[in-house]
Motif scaffolding. Structure first.
Motif, PDB file in Angstrom:
ATOM      1  N   TYR A 279      57.207 -58.752   1.388  1.00 33.81           N
ATOM      2  CA  TYR A 279      55.970 -59.531   1.246  1.00 33.81           C
ATOM      3  C   TYR A 279      55.579 -60.187   2.569  1.00 33.81           C
ATOM      4  CZ  TYR A 279      52.913 -63.343  -0.212  1.00 33.81           C
ATOM      5  OH  TYR A 279      51.868 -64.222  -0.329  1.00 33.81           O
ATOM      6  N   LEU A 280      56.531 -60.816   3.217  1.00 34.14           N
ATOM      7  CA  LEU A 280      56.217 -61.502   4.468  1.00 34.14           C
ATOM      8  C   LEU A 280      55.851 -60.523   5.575  1.00 34.14           C
ATOM      9  CD1 LEU A 280      58.906 -64.305   4.337  1.00 34.14           C
ATOM     10  CD2 LEU A 280      56.416 -64.571   4.080  1.00 34.14           C
ATOM     11  N   ARG A 281      56.410 -59.332   5.543  1.00 35.08           N
ATOM     12  CA  ARG A 281      56.120 -58.319   6.560  1.00 35.08           C
ATOM     13  C   ARG A 281      54.811 -57.582   6.266  1.00 35.08           C
ATOM     14  NH1 ARG A 281      60.352 -55.144   5.869  1.00 35.08           N
ATOM     15  NH2 ARG A 281      59.140 -53.882   4.442  1.00 35.08           N
ATOM     16  N   ASP A 282      54.622 -57.177   4.996  1.00 33.80           N
ATOM     17  CA  ASP A 282      53.516 -56.278   4.655  1.00 33.80           C
ATOM     18  C   ASP A 282      52.560 -56.827   3.601  1.00 33.80           C
ATOM     19  OD1 ASP A 282      54.601 -54.326   6.395  1.00 33.80           O
ATOM     20  OD2 ASP A 282      55.971 -53.654   4.832  1.00 33.80           O
ATOM     21  N   GLY A 283      52.674 -58.112   3.279  1.00 32.72           N
ATOM     22  CA  GLY A 283      51.770 -58.715   2.316  1.00 32.72           C
ATOM     23  C   GLY A 283      52.053 -58.254   0.893  1.00 32.72           C
ATOM     24  N   LEU A 284      51.087 -58.460   0.047  1.00 31.37           N
ATOM     25  CA  LEU A 284      51.245 -58.125  -1.365  1.00 31.37           C
ATOM     26  C   LEU A 284      51.477 -56.631  -1.574  1.00 31.37           C
ATOM     27  CD1 LEU A 284      51.396 -59.362  -4.129  1.00 31.37           C
ATOM     28  CD2 LEU A 284      48.907 -59.243  -4.269  1.00 31.37           C
ATOM     29  N   ASP A 285      50.881 -55.797  -0.739  1.00 32.79           N
ATOM     30  CA  ASP A 285      51.123 -54.348  -0.857  1.00 32.79           C
ATOM     31  C   ASP A 285      52.601 -54.023  -0.653  1.00 32.79           C
ATOM     32  OD1 ASP A 285      48.477 -53.771  -1.383  1.00 32.79           O
ATOM     33  OD2 ASP A 285      48.006 -53.219   0.686  1.00 32.79           O
ATOM     34  N   GLY A 286      53.223 -54.652   0.334  1.00 29.71           N
ATOM     35  CA  GLY A 286      54.646 -54.428   0.578  1.00 29.71           C
ATOM     36  C   GLY A 286      55.501 -54.887  -0.586  1.00 29.71           C
ATOM     37  N   ALA A 287      55.170 -56.048  -1.144  1.00 27.19           N
ATOM     38  CA  ALA A 287      55.915 -56.556  -2.304  1.00 27.19           C
ATOM     39  C   ALA A 287      55.750 -55.611  -3.481  1.00 27.19           C
ATOM     40  CB  ALA A 287      55.446 -57.956  -2.665  1.00 27.19           C
ATOM     41  N   ASN A 288      54.532 -55.139  -3.707  1.00 26.51           N
ATOM     42  CA  ASN A 288      54.292 -54.234  -4.840  1.00 26.51           C
ATOM     43  C   ASN A 288      55.022 -52.905  -4.675  1.00 26.51           C
ATOM     44  OD1 ASN A 288      52.760 -56.045  -6.300  1.00 26.51           O
ATOM     45  ND2 ASN A 288      50.840 -55.392  -5.364  1.00 26.51           N
ATOM     46  N   ARG A 289      55.104 -52.400  -3.445  1.00 24.22           N
ATOM     47  CA  ARG A 289      55.884 -51.176  -3.212  1.00 24.22           C
ATOM     48  C   ARG A 289      57.348 -51.406  -3.576  1.00 24.22           C
ATOM     49  NH1 ARG A 289      52.522 -50.711   1.257  1.00 24.22           N
ATOM     50  NH2 ARG A 289      54.054 -51.694   2.622  1.00 24.22           N
TER      51      ARG A 289
ATOM     52  N   SER B  50      56.692 -65.128  -6.580  1.00 25.15           N
ATOM     53  CA  SER B  50      56.989 -66.461  -7.102  1.00 25.15           C
ATOM     54  C   SER B  50      58.382 -66.525  -7.724  1.00 25.15           C
ATOM     55  CB  SER B  50      55.942 -66.876  -8.145  1.00 25.15           C
ATOM     56  OG  SER B  50      54.666 -66.981  -7.565  1.00 25.15           O
ATOM     57  N   VAL B  51      58.719 -65.534  -8.520  1.00 20.97           N
ATOM     58  CA  VAL B  51      60.041 -65.506  -9.154  1.00 20.97           C
ATOM     59  C   VAL B  51      61.126 -65.387  -8.085  1.00 20.97           C
ATOM     60  CG1 VAL B  51      61.579 -64.179 -10.662  1.00 20.97           C
ATOM     61  CG2 VAL B  51      59.239 -64.673 -11.383  1.00 20.97           C
ATOM     62  N   SER B  52      60.904 -64.562  -7.076  1.00 18.97           N
ATOM     63  CA  SER B  52      61.888 -64.410  -6.002  1.00 18.97           C
ATOM     64  C   SER B  52      62.108 -65.731  -5.267  1.00 18.97           C
ATOM     65  CB  SER B  52      61.434 -63.330  -5.018  1.00 18.97           C
ATOM     66  OG  SER B  52      61.441 -62.065  -5.649  1.00 18.97           O
ATOM     67  N   CYS B  53      61.029 -66.431  -4.951  1.00 22.18           N
ATOM     68  CA  CYS B  53      61.159 -67.734  -4.290  1.00 22.18           C
ATOM     69  C   CYS B  53      61.951 -68.699  -5.162  1.00 22.18           C
ATOM     70  CB  CYS B  53      59.783 -68.330  -3.997  1.00 22.18           C
ATOM     71  SG  CYS B  53      58.869 -67.527  -2.675  1.00 22.18           S
TER      72      CYS B  53
ATOM     73  N   GLY C  22      49.030 -63.900 -11.441  1.00 26.90           N
ATOM     74  CA  GLY C  22      49.650 -62.663 -11.907  1.00 26.90           C
ATOM     75  C   GLY C  22      50.094 -61.729 -10.800  1.00 26.90           C
ATOM     76  N   PRO C  23      49.224 -61.427  -9.826  1.00 25.13           N
ATOM     77  CA  PRO C  23      49.632 -60.501  -8.769  1.00 25.13           C
ATOM     78  C   PRO C  23      50.812 -61.000  -7.931  1.00 25.13           C
ATOM     79  CG  PRO C  23      47.242 -60.678  -8.838  1.00 25.13           C
ATOM     80  CD  PRO C  23      47.786 -61.736  -9.765  1.00 25.13           C
ATOM     81  N   LEU C  24      51.045 -62.301  -7.910  1.00 31.13           N
ATOM     82  CA  LEU C  24      52.120 -62.867  -7.098  1.00 31.13           C
ATOM     83  C   LEU C  24      53.368 -63.191  -7.920  1.00 31.13           C
ATOM     84  CD1 LEU C  24      49.901 -65.105  -4.828  1.00 31.13           C
ATOM     85  CD2 LEU C  24      51.307 -63.170  -4.089  1.00 31.13           C
ATOM     86  N   HIS C  25      53.429 -62.695  -9.141  1.00 26.10           N
ATOM     87  CA  HIS C  25      54.556 -62.989 -10.035  1.00 26.10           C
ATOM     88  C   HIS C  25      55.905 -62.684  -9.389  1.00 26.10           C
ATOM     89  CE1 HIS C  25      57.038 -63.243 -13.622  1.00 26.10           C
ATOM     90  NE2 HIS C  25      57.445 -62.008 -13.382  1.00 26.10           N
ATOM     91  N   GLY C  26      56.085 -61.488  -8.864  1.00 24.10           N
ATOM     92  CA  GLY C  26      57.372 -61.104  -8.274  1.00 24.10           C
ATOM     93  C   GLY C  26      57.752 -61.979  -7.095  1.00 24.10           C
TER      94      GLY C  26
END
Length: 152
Positions: free
Chosen positions: A68-78, A41-44, A35-39
């Motif tokens: 995500y690659l720069r800042d991890g899951l926090d960056g993706a969530n932002r 996964s969909v982007s990939c 769930g936390p990696l949904h965005g």
């Protein structure tokens, strides 16, 4: 053996589309690690299957993978929160698209193959929880690498 014409993954025993549907079901459970990696996964998936990118606009998934690659899951969530706020009916003036920090690739000229595909992340087809986050990170890195290192 047949392969996916977009990402090059083996199309057997399950196609990329079938694997994606399994992954979406896990994502929508909202349970970790899926769930936390949904965005991400969909982007990939979209960037490896660009015919499915809405409006051929690769900027949203491209920006999300870079965050995500720069800042991890926090960056993706932002990045996801910013997109939701901009797409909200409560935002004055309507939709405000996220400005990509890195120019999005031209989806009309996709890479022929990717070093890591959804078939690799699936780990046999059921997306095992153990190691899932690492496999998704590898998927994201391989996706960005393929788009940025392709010829011409």
């Amino acid at each position: 053996m047949t392969h996916c014409p977009e990402c090059g993954a083996p199309a057997e025993p399950r196609s990329c589309e079938e694997l994606f549907q399994v992954l979406l079901a896990l994502d929508h459970s909202r349970q970790p690690p899926w769930g936390p990696l949904h965005g991400v996964s969909v982007s990939c998936f979209l960037l490896q299957h660009p015919a499915r990118i809405p409006g051929a606009d690769a900027a949203p998934p491209w920006s999300l993978l870079h965050a995500y690659l720069r800042d991890g899951l926090d960056g993706a969530n932002r990045r996801i929160r910013h997109a939701r706020r901009g797409n909200s009916h409560r935002h004055p003036g309507g939709f405000v698209p996220a400005v990509p920090e890195v120019a999005a690739p031209d989806v009309d000229r996709p890479p022929a193959r990717f070093a890591v595909t959804i078939a690799d992340v699936a780990g046999g087809g059921d997306f095992p929880a153990e190691g899932f986050a690492g496999r998704v990170r590898d998927w994201a890195a391989a996706t960005v690498d393929a788009w940025t290192s392709r010829p011409g």
